[in-house]
Design a protein around this motif. Structure first.
Motif, PDB file in Angstrom:
ATOM      1  N   GLN A   1       0.843  -1.187   0.000  1.00  0.00           N
ATOM      2  CA  GLN A   1       0.000   0.000   0.000  1.00  0.00           C
ATOM      3  C   GLN A   1       0.888   1.250   0.000  1.00  0.00           C
ATOM      4  O   GLN A   1       0.649   2.204  -0.743  1.00  0.00           O
ATOM      5  CB  GLN A   1      -0.914  -0.013   1.222  1.00  0.00           C
ATOM      6  CG  GLN A   1      -1.914   1.133   1.251  1.00  0.00           C
ATOM      7  CD  GLN A   1      -2.842   1.036   2.456  1.00  0.00           C
ATOM      8  OE1 GLN A   1      -2.753   0.118   3.276  1.00  0.00           O
ATOM      9  NE2 GLN A   1      -3.738   2.002   2.576  1.00  0.00           N
ATOM     10  N   TRP A   2       1.926   1.207   0.841  1.00  0.00           N
ATOM     11  CA  TRP A   2       2.939   2.263   0.866  1.00  0.00           C
ATOM     12  C   TRP A   2       4.308   1.611   1.072  1.00  0.00           C
ATOM     13  O   TRP A   2       4.439   0.688   1.873  1.00  0.00           O
ATOM     14  CB  TRP A   2       2.692   3.256   2.010  1.00  0.00           C
ATOM     15  CG  TRP A   2       1.440   4.054   1.878  1.00  0.00           C
ATOM     16  CD1 TRP A   2       0.232   3.794   2.468  1.00  0.00           C
ATOM     17  CD2 TRP A   2       1.254   5.236   1.097  1.00  0.00           C
ATOM     18  NE1 TRP A   2      -0.691   4.739   2.101  1.00  0.00           N
ATOM     19  CE2 TRP A   2      -0.089   5.651   1.272  1.00  0.00           C
ATOM     20  CE3 TRP A   2       2.092   6.001   0.283  1.00  0.00           C
ATOM     21  CZ2 TRP A   2      -0.612   6.777   0.648  1.00  0.00           C
ATOM     22  CZ3 TRP A   2       1.573   7.128  -0.327  1.00  0.00           C
ATOM     23  CH2 TRP A   2       0.241   7.508  -0.153  1.00  0.00           C
TER      24      TRP A   2
ATOM     25  N   LEU B   1       3.009   8.610  12.098  1.00  0.00           N
ATOM     26  CA  LEU B   1       2.098   7.710  11.398  1.00  0.00           C
ATOM     27  C   LEU B   1       0.962   7.267  12.327  1.00  0.00           C
ATOM     28  O   LEU B   1       1.186   6.947  13.486  1.00  0.00           O
ATOM     29  CB  LEU B   1       2.877   6.494  10.898  1.00  0.00           C
ATOM     30  CG  LEU B   1       2.147   5.506   9.995  1.00  0.00           C
ATOM     31  CD1 LEU B   1       1.759   6.147   8.673  1.00  0.00           C
ATOM     32  CD2 LEU B   1       3.026   4.270   9.748  1.00  0.00           C
ATOM     33  N   ASP B   2      -0.243   7.239  11.803  1.00  0.00           N
ATOM     34  CA  ASP B   2      -1.402   6.757  12.548  1.00  0.00           C
ATOM     35  C   ASP B   2      -1.076   5.398  13.178  1.00  0.00           C
ATOM     36  O   ASP B   2      -0.685   4.461  12.479  1.00  0.00           O
ATOM     37  CB  ASP B   2      -2.582   6.625  11.575  1.00  0.00           C
ATOM     38  CG  ASP B   2      -3.875   6.193  12.254  1.00  0.00           C
ATOM     39  OD1 ASP B   2      -3.825   5.630  13.369  1.00  0.00           O
ATOM     40  OD2 ASP B   2      -4.946   6.411  11.658  1.00  0.00           O
TER      41      ASP B   2
ATOM     42  N   VAL C   1      -2.039   2.035  11.527  1.00  0.00           N
ATOM     43  CA  VAL C   1      -1.479   1.575  10.256  1.00  0.00           C
ATOM     44  C   VAL C   1      -0.396   0.534  10.530  1.00  0.00           C
ATOM     45  O   VAL C   1       0.578   0.806  11.244  1.00  0.00           O
ATOM     46  CB  VAL C   1      -0.873   2.752   9.461  1.00  0.00           C
ATOM     47  CG1 VAL C   1      -0.194   2.251   8.185  1.00  0.00           C
ATOM     48  CG2 VAL C   1      -1.953   3.763   9.120  1.00  0.00           C
ATOM     49  N   PRO C   2      -0.511  -0.679   9.973  1.00  0.00           N
ATOM     50  CA  PRO C   2       0.519  -1.700  10.202  1.00  0.00           C
ATOM     51  C   PRO C   2       1.821  -1.354   9.491  1.00  0.00           C
ATOM     52  O   PRO C   2       1.823  -0.705   8.443  1.00  0.00           O
ATOM     53  CB  PRO C   2      -0.100  -2.977   9.625  1.00  0.00           C
ATOM     54  CG  PRO C   2      -1.125  -2.502   8.647  1.00  0.00           C
ATOM     55  CD  PRO C   2      -1.624  -1.190   9.157  1.00  0.00           C
ATOM     56  N   VAL C   3       2.936  -1.799  10.083  1.00  0.00           N
ATOM     57  CA  VAL C   3       4.271  -1.551   9.531  1.00  0.00           C
ATOM     58  C   VAL C   3       5.027  -2.868   9.457  1.00  0.00           C
ATOM     59  O   VAL C   3       5.003  -3.666  10.399  1.00  0.00           O
ATOM     60  CB  VAL C   3       5.049  -0.542  10.407  1.00  0.00           C
ATOM     61  CG1 VAL C   3       6.508  -0.434   9.948  1.00  0.00           C
ATOM     62  CG2 VAL C   3       4.385   0.828  10.376  1.00  0.00           C
TER      63      VAL C   3
ATOM     64  N   PRO D   1      -0.963  -4.538   3.199  1.00  0.00           N
ATOM     65  CA  PRO D   1      -1.581  -3.286   3.650  1.00  0.00           C
ATOM     66  C   PRO D   1      -0.649  -2.514   4.572  1.00  0.00           C
ATOM     67  O   PRO D   1       0.237  -3.093   5.208  1.00  0.00           O
ATOM     68  CB  PRO D   1      -2.830  -3.763   4.398  1.00  0.00           C
ATOM     69  CG  PRO D   1      -2.491  -5.149   4.855  1.00  0.00           C
ATOM     70  CD  PRO D   1      -1.587  -5.724   3.807  1.00  0.00           C
ATOM     71  N   GLY D   2      -0.864  -1.205   4.662  1.00  0.00           N
ATOM     72  CA  GLY D   2      -0.054  -0.382   5.538  1.00  0.00           C
ATOM     73  C   GLY D   2       1.249   0.035   4.880  1.00  0.00           C
ATOM     74  O   GLY D   2       1.307   0.263   3.668  1.00  0.00           O
ATOM     75  N   VAL D   3       2.299   0.098   5.689  1.00  0.00           N
ATOM     76  CA  VAL D   3       3.601   0.602   5.230  1.00  0.00           C
ATOM     77  C   VAL D   3       4.652  -0.501   5.302  1.00  0.00           C
ATOM     78  O   VAL D   3       4.807  -1.165   6.334  1.00  0.00           O
ATOM     79  CB  VAL D   3       4.062   1.795   6.082  1.00  0.00           C
ATOM     80  CG1 VAL D   3       5.462   2.256   5.653  1.00  0.00           C
ATOM     81  CG2 VAL D   3       3.074   2.950   5.971  1.00  0.00           C
TER      82      VAL D   3
ATOM     83  N   ARG E   1       7.341   0.720  16.769  1.00  0.00           N
ATOM     84  CA  ARG E   1       6.228   1.199  15.949  1.00  0.00           C
ATOM     85  C   ARG E   1       5.818   2.619  16.331  1.00  0.00           C
ATOM     86  O   ARG E   1       5.350   3.401  15.493  1.00  0.00           O
ATOM     87  CB  ARG E   1       5.043   0.229  16.092  1.00  0.00           C
ATOM     88  CG  ARG E   1       3.779   0.671  15.408  1.00  0.00           C
ATOM     89  CD  ARG E   1       3.974   0.835  13.908  1.00  0.00           C
ATOM     90  NE  ARG E   1       2.783   1.396  13.276  1.00  0.00           N
ATOM     91  CZ  ARG E   1       2.498   2.697  13.244  1.00  0.00           C
ATOM     92  NH1 ARG E   1       3.312   3.558  13.817  1.00  0.00           N
ATOM     93  NH2 ARG E   1       1.405   3.122  12.636  1.00  0.00           N
TER      94      ARG E   1
ATOM     95  N   GLY F   1       6.004  -4.720  14.421  1.00  0.00           N
ATOM     96  CA  GLY F   1       6.071  -3.426  13.759  1.00  0.00           C
ATOM     97  C   GLY F   1       7.350  -2.645  13.978  1.00  0.00           C
ATOM     98  O   GLY F   1       7.495  -1.549  13.442  1.00  0.00           O
TER      99      GLY F   1
END
Length: 290
Positions: free
Chosen positions: A24-25, A42-43, A46-48, A65-67, A146, A170
């Motif tokens: 996603q990113w 970062l929110d 949002v998974p990392v 998904p996520g970063v 994270r 994360g």
């Protein structure tokens, strides 16, 4: 943010299987401060996920998904800080670590020469080969949590077992300190050459693969269990169990990640039926199915 942030970034070119969907990113930080600032802003929902060389990973076809954080050249430096100790960036390869150790006359880390990954992956997965594990040489590691907080974790805080650690979800390993022993560069090079030759003879190094697929169960070798279950050369589409080393899965051309993962499940089922042993995945499977 001083690094590069890319939306809907293809991950297949970045992993050894050359399959799978997009991130996603994708964030490639310029340095540690850039990474800490980015994660802090970062929110939290949002998974990392950190990505190294992508050697021991299946990225599922639906993408991640996520970063996804990918550590580039700024994190790929290695230096000897005394006669037995190395400081290594989280993005440094095993070849660079072992070669730097050789040049500094530090022995005990030659086994990293054989692991196609980066320091961050070695630390997270307790990477090992030829009877040695990362937990035996690690002193501590610097991680960015994270939350964006940077902290140092000593080896005793990582809960190491076989190919597993308790690193927080994360977090990103940005550096690690390894300790070996004084040695002679010529002898260290000879051991590295021996390891390289053994890999060349036994593993499908020039194929699209993910490295060792399954963990070795207690008292057994995964490749022998796979072979005894009749899985050598087994295929599902363009995914195949290597005929050279049966604990390696191959992408012969255009295999999807779903085909590769399902082939692995086929192998697990056949081994369970033949020997009663349930193989555990060693390869990380990330993202969502399509």
């Amino acid at each position: 943010m001083r690094g590069r942030l890319t939306s809907n970034a293809p991950l297949a070119p970045l992993v050894w299987f050359k399959s799978g969907g997009n991130a996603q990113w994708l964030f490639e930080p310029k340095d540690v401060a850039d990474l800490t600032d980015f994660l802090a802003a970062l929110d939290p929902a949002v998974p990392v996920m950190a990505l190294g060389l992508g050697s021991n990973m299946i990225v599922r076809d639906g993408g991640v998904p996520g970063v996804v954080v990918r550590l580039g050249k700024p994190f790929a430096k290695v230096a000897a800080i005394d006669a037995t100790t190395l400081t290594c960036g989280g993005g440094a390869s095993g070849i660079l670590v072992s070669s730097t150790a050789r040049d500094a006359g530090i022995t005990g880390v030659e086994f990293l020469r054989s692991i196609p990954g980066t320091v961050g992956g070695f630390v997270r997965m307790n990477g090992g080969a030829y009877g040695r594990d990362t937990s035996e040489i690690l002193i501590d590691c610097d991680v960015v949590l994270r939350s964006g907080q940077r902290t140092t974790l000593t080896v005793d805080r990582l809960g190491y077992t076989y190919r597993h650690s308790t690193l927080p979800e994360g977090c990103v390993v940005v550096s690690a300190t390894f300790r070996g022993h004084p040695g002679e560069p010529a002898a260290i090079q000879a051991e590295m050459d021996r390891i390289a030759a053994a890999r060349e003879a036994s593993q499908p190094l020039r194929s699209k693969t993910g490295g060792s697929t399954f963990k070795n169960p207690d008292g057994h070798k995964a490749w022998q269990l796979v072979d005894q279950a009749g899985c050598r050369g087994l295929r599902r589409g363009d995914a195949q169990v290597s005929e050279k080393h049966t604990n390696f899965l191959l992408n012969l051309g255009s295999a999807t990640s779903a085909e590769i993962e399902q082939l692995g499940e086929d192998v697990r089922a056949k081994v369970q039926a033949h020997s009663g042993i349930e193989l555990e995945w060693e390869i990380q499977r990330v993202g969502v199915m399509k």
